[in-house]
Design a protein around this motif. Sequence first.
Motif, PDB file in Angstrom:
ATOM      1  N   UNK A   9       0.840  -1.192   0.000  1.00 41.05           N
ATOM      2  CA  UNK A   9       0.000   0.000   0.000  1.00 41.05           C
ATOM      3  C   UNK A   9       0.878   1.246   0.000  1.00 41.05           C
ATOM      4  N   UNK A  10       0.269   2.377   0.331  1.00 43.32           N
ATOM      5  CA  UNK A  10       1.005   3.637   0.437  1.00 43.32           C
ATOM      6  C   UNK A  10       0.329   4.510   1.488  1.00 43.32           C
ATOM      7  N   UNK A  11       1.025   5.526   1.927  1.00 50.14           N
ATOM      8  CA  UNK A  11       0.493   6.420   2.960  1.00 50.14           C
ATOM      9  C   UNK A  11      -0.788   7.098   2.480  1.00 50.14           C
ATOM     10  N   UNK A  18      -8.436   3.333   2.975  1.00 46.15           N
ATOM     11  CA  UNK A  18      -8.476   2.041   2.290  1.00 46.15           C
ATOM     12  C   UNK A  18      -8.115   0.874   3.211  1.00 46.15           C
ATOM     13  N   UNK A  19      -7.201   1.102   4.146  1.00 43.42           N
ATOM     14  CA  UNK A  19      -6.831   0.030   5.071  1.00 43.42           C
ATOM     15  C   UNK A  19      -8.030  -0.338   5.941  1.00 43.42           C
ATOM     16  N   UNK A  23     -10.012  -3.908   6.341  1.00 42.86           N
ATOM     17  CA  UNK A  23     -10.212  -4.531   7.648  1.00 42.86           C
ATOM     18  C   UNK A  23     -11.697  -4.777   7.941  1.00 42.86           C
ATOM     19  N   UNK A  24     -12.578  -3.987   7.348  1.00 48.39           N
ATOM     20  CA  UNK A  24     -14.013  -4.150   7.580  1.00 48.39           C
ATOM     21  C   UNK A  24     -14.688  -5.065   6.561  1.00 48.39           C
ATOM     22  N   UNK A  56       0.298  -1.658  10.519  1.00 46.37           N
ATOM     23  CA  UNK A  56       1.057  -0.915   9.513  1.00 46.37           C
ATOM     24  C   UNK A  56       2.554  -1.106   9.712  1.00 46.37           C
ATOM     25  N   UNK A  57       3.258  -1.315   8.606  1.00 45.15           N
ATOM     26  CA  UNK A  57       4.716  -1.428   8.640  1.00 45.15           C
ATOM     27  C   UNK A  57       5.264  -0.401   7.662  1.00 45.15           C
ATOM     28  N   UNK A  58       6.116   0.484   8.155  1.00 40.16           N
ATOM     29  CA  UNK A  58       6.750   1.480   7.294  1.00 40.16           C
ATOM     30  C   UNK A  58       8.110   0.949   6.853  1.00 40.16           C
TER      31      UNK A  58
END
Length: 90
Positions: A9-11, A18-19, A23-24, A56-58
Amino acid sequence: MRLLVAVRSCVAHRDAGYHDIIMNTWGKDVPADVDLRFFVGSPNIGDSYESKGERDVCLGCPDDYMSLPRKTKAIAKWSVENQYDWTFLC
């Protein structure tokens, strides 16, 4: 056996919600023993990143479209370093 569902994904997508949508919807059906993580880069390398929980993983790579191969390699590296046996990248 450790399983990872890695969402590339992206920030900007995280900030657009969107995340949360994932999740929903299908994300809630991921079994409890499978880890679901969202992997994002840094819009500007060196900028701080505010994580939204453990999901989240950066990664230490750019967050733009042209850097997707670099982001994919970073996800694979993170998966190996965190001792996952299988990784599904989506």
